[in-house]
Design a protein around this motif. Structure first.
Motif, PDB file in Angstrom:
ATOM      1  N   ASP A 274      10.195  -8.129   3.850  1.00  0.00           N
ATOM      2  CA  ASP A 274       9.401  -8.750   4.816  1.00  0.00           C
ATOM      3  C   ASP A 274      10.045  -9.605   5.719  1.00  0.00           C
ATOM      4  O   ASP A 274       9.942  -9.660   6.809  1.00  0.00           O
ATOM      5  CB  ASP A 274       7.985  -9.168   4.003  1.00  0.00           C
ATOM      6  CG  ASP A 274       7.100  -8.124   3.557  1.00  0.00           C
ATOM      7  OD1 ASP A 274       7.286  -6.965   4.045  1.00  0.00           O
ATOM      8  OD2 ASP A 274       6.253  -8.527   2.651  1.00  0.00           O
ATOM      9  N   THR A 307      -1.412  -5.921   7.485  1.00  0.00           N
ATOM     10  CA  THR A 307      -2.148  -5.939   6.090  1.00  0.00           C
ATOM     11  C   THR A 307      -3.640  -6.176   6.018  1.00  0.00           C
ATOM     12  O   THR A 307      -4.224  -5.637   5.197  1.00  0.00           O
ATOM     13  CB  THR A 307      -1.251  -6.915   5.204  1.00  0.00           C
ATOM     14  OG1 THR A 307       0.114  -6.497   5.116  1.00  0.00           O
ATOM     15  CG2 THR A 307      -1.790  -6.922   3.879  1.00  0.00           C
ATOM     16  N   ALA A 311      -6.644  -4.010   4.660  1.00  0.00           N
ATOM     17  CA  ALA A 311      -7.460  -4.080   3.688  1.00  0.00           C
ATOM     18  C   ALA A 311      -8.855  -4.340   4.011  1.00  0.00           C
ATOM     19  O   ALA A 311      -9.557  -3.754   3.329  1.00  0.00           O
ATOM     20  CB  ALA A 311      -6.954  -5.611   2.998  1.00  0.00           C
ATOM     21  N   ASN A 314     -10.494  -0.735   3.857  1.00  0.00           N
ATOM     22  CA  ASN A 314     -10.021  -0.185   2.464  1.00  0.00           C
ATOM     23  C   ASN A 314      -9.000   0.892   2.552  1.00  0.00           C
ATOM     24  O   ASN A 314      -9.157   2.159   1.926  1.00  0.00           O
ATOM     25  CB  ASN A 314     -11.304   0.431   2.215  1.00  0.00           C
ATOM     26  CG  ASN A 314     -12.415  -0.859   1.736  1.00  0.00           C
ATOM     27  OD1 ASN A 314     -12.046  -1.916   1.247  1.00  0.00           O
ATOM     28  ND2 ASN A 314     -13.703  -0.681   1.979  1.00  0.00           N
ATOM     29  N   GLU A 316      -5.335   2.759   1.970  1.00  0.00           N
ATOM     30  CA  GLU A 316      -4.454   2.702   0.799  1.00  0.00           C
ATOM     31  C   GLU A 316      -3.078   1.863   1.191  1.00  0.00           C
ATOM     32  O   GLU A 316      -2.945   1.887   2.313  1.00  0.00           O
ATOM     33  CB  GLU A 316      -3.793   4.054   0.350  1.00  0.00           C
ATOM     34  CG  GLU A 316      -5.104   4.943  -0.139  1.00  0.00           C
ATOM     35  CD  GLU A 316      -4.582   6.416  -0.835  1.00  0.00           C
ATOM     36  OE1 GLU A 316      -3.506   6.430  -0.708  1.00  0.00           O
ATOM     37  OE2 GLU A 316      -5.395   6.911  -1.137  1.00  0.00           O
ATOM     38  N   SER A 317      -2.662   1.334   0.348  1.00  0.00           N
ATOM     39  CA  SER A 317      -1.285   0.554   0.429  1.00  0.00           C
ATOM     40  C   SER A 317       0.172   1.499   0.863  1.00  0.00           C
ATOM     41  O   SER A 317       0.839   0.887   1.821  1.00  0.00           O
ATOM     42  CB  SER A 317      -1.077  -0.239  -0.820  1.00  0.00           C
ATOM     43  OG  SER A 317      -0.760   0.632  -1.823  1.00  0.00           O
ATOM     44  N   GLN A 320      -0.445   1.559   4.525  1.00  0.00           N
ATOM     45  CA  GLN A 320       0.047   0.327   5.021  1.00  0.00           C
ATOM     46  C   GLN A 320       1.439   0.097   5.340  1.00  0.00           C
ATOM     47  O   GLN A 320       1.885  -0.436   6.217  1.00  0.00           O
ATOM     48  CB  GLN A 320      -0.627  -0.852   4.083  1.00  0.00           C
ATOM     49  CG  GLN A 320      -1.842  -1.039   3.948  1.00  0.00           C
ATOM     50  CD  GLN A 320      -2.364  -2.363   2.879  1.00  0.00           C
ATOM     51  OE1 GLN A 320      -1.612  -3.197   3.070  1.00  0.00           O
ATOM     52  NE2 GLN A 320      -3.347  -2.257   2.357  1.00  0.00           N
ATOM     53  N   GLN A 321       2.279   0.537   4.195  1.00  0.00           N
ATOM     54  CA  GLN A 321       3.613   0.822   4.407  1.00  0.00           C
ATOM     55  C   GLN A 321       4.256   1.398   5.590  1.00  0.00           C
ATOM     56  O   GLN A 321       5.135   1.419   6.207  1.00  0.00           O
ATOM     57  CB  GLN A 321       4.179   1.261   3.042  1.00  0.00           C
ATOM     58  CG  GLN A 321       3.895   0.127   1.932  1.00  0.00           C
ATOM     59  CD  GLN A 321       4.475  -1.444   2.032  1.00  0.00           C
ATOM     60  OE1 GLN A 321       5.316  -1.530   2.572  1.00  0.00           O
ATOM     61  NE2 GLN A 321       3.610  -1.951   1.737  1.00  0.00           N
ATOM     62  N   LYS A 324       3.538  -0.264   8.647  1.00  0.00           N
ATOM     63  CA  LYS A 324       4.588  -1.307   8.731  1.00  0.00           C
ATOM     64  C   LYS A 324       5.732  -0.748   9.486  1.00  0.00           C
ATOM     65  O   LYS A 324       6.382  -1.065  10.263  1.00  0.00           O
ATOM     66  CB  LYS A 324       4.630  -2.293   7.501  1.00  0.00           C
ATOM     67  CG  LYS A 324       3.627  -2.890   7.243  1.00  0.00           C
ATOM     68  CD  LYS A 324       3.916  -3.795   6.320  1.00  0.00           C
ATOM     69  CE  LYS A 324       2.870  -4.781   5.691  1.00  0.00           C
ATOM     70  NZ  LYS A 324       2.980  -5.542   4.557  1.00  0.00           N
TER      71      LYS A 324
END
Length: 345
Positions: A274, A307, A311, A314, A316-317, A320-321, A324
């Motif tokens: 990050d 992020t 969040a 709701n 999924e992570s 998110q990746q 990003k």
């Protein structure tokens, strides 16, 4: 005997850096180039805020949520300031996340907590600086490649953090530390951790842009051999830079202890990625020779906002990746296109 370098020789790399064209190809004044990059990042951040306000207006735009975003950005932001200096010098530090983890668990042991607030803060900072010292000695005087030296520190620090905690969470019981994270400690509605981040950012900007240390850092990153011939002690400068990175990790570890109220061996996971990504999209050259603290801070805010938005919705992570990664590519492409247009104007 070697004759000492004259003042003119010492200023040579700085003068060359000012007169040489930017590595990105633009011949506009440096101040204008930095403003263009920062404006493009501000545009990305504005779009993200608009998206968050549209999808979750009541939650995203709430004062408590904005305070949370800034607080979360503060920890990785302090690490990113140190990373910006290292990358500007042409180096890299893959161990920052592991150093944060080690400093946080060492500072939250029962023995350390017996010394109260000062003991926890001192331990976190000294562990971070100690790890930075090892990195700096291996790279500057041991002539190890920064990638290898800091990768070894990453593995060693993570292993030691696991050894100390035995995989368990270490709860902080010192009230004076925990009180910094409660709302009553906010100053004019601003969390104390955000103020620490702001102070580190201002000091980092001044050091990089207004001091001889900053000019030497840029000179070493631009051309280490030319800097050496001009009288700069390149090895000592690199040692100082990794000490600075370790110091930032120690400060971030203490901030994380305040935020989480505990120390864990999993703290700082992926902080290195990050921090590097934030610095790069902010305009710091991975090859060295150019760095911007303001751009790095904007990069941190972009990632933290992403992020938070995901969040709140709701998602999924994994998504998110992916987002990003897309933001990194899009931001860099926009910056390059904008700079190319400015250079042709």
């Amino acid at each position: 005997m070697t004759q000492p370098a004259t003042p003119a020789q010492q200023d040579a790399p700085m003068t060359a850096a000012k007169s040489a064209p930017d590595k990105g190809g633009s011949r506009r004044p440096p101040g204008l180039r930095v403003d263009v990059r920062n404006l493009s990042l501000l545009g990305v951040l504005a779009v993200l805020v608009a998206v968050g306000g549209f999808t979750k207006p009541d939650e995203f735009l709430a004062a408590s949520n904005l305070q949370l975003v800034l607080t979360q950005a503060s920890v990785i932001g302090v690490v990113t300031v140190g990373m910006t200096f290292v990358i500007t010098s042409g180096g890299i530090d893959l161990s920052v996340g592991a150093i944060v983890a080690l400093a946080s668990v060492w500072a939250t042991t029962v023995a350390t907590q017996e010394f109260g607030f000062a003991g926890i803060l001192f331990t976190a900072v000294i562990v971070g600086v100690g790890c930075g010292l090892v990195n700096g000695l291996l790279i500057a005087y041991g002539r190890m490649v920064p990638f290898i030296a800091t990768l070894a520190m990453l593995a060693s620090a993570r292993g030691l953090a696991l050894q100390i905690t035995d995989g368990k969470t270490q709860i902080v019981t010192v009230d004076s530390v925990l009180d910094l994270g409660v709302r009553d400690a906010y100053i004019l509605g601003i969390p104390p951790l955000v103020l620490v981040f702001a102070a580190v950012t201002v000091i980092g900007w001044l050091v990089l842009n207004r001091t001889t240390f900053g000019r030497r850092t840029v000179a070493v990153g631009g051309n280490a051999e030319a800097a050496r011939l001009a009288g700069i002690d390149v090895r000592r400068q690199r040692l100082y830079l990794y000490l600075l990175s370790g110091l930032c990790c120690g400060i971030a570890a203490f901030m994380l202890i305040v935020l989480a109220g505990s120390g864990q061996n999993t703290n700082g996971n992926l902080y290195e990625l990050d921090a590097i990504a934030a610095a790069i999209i902010g305009g710091t050259l991975l090859s060295g020779g150019r760095g911007t603290i303001v751009g790095s801070v904007l990069g941190v805010l972009v990632f933290t906002t992403i992020t938070n938005i995901f969040a709140l919705n709701n998602l999924e992570s994994a998504v998110q990746q992916i987002a990003k990664g897309a933001i990194i590519v899009a931001a860099v492409l926009v910056q390059h296109r904008t700079l190319r247009g400015a250079g042709e104007a």
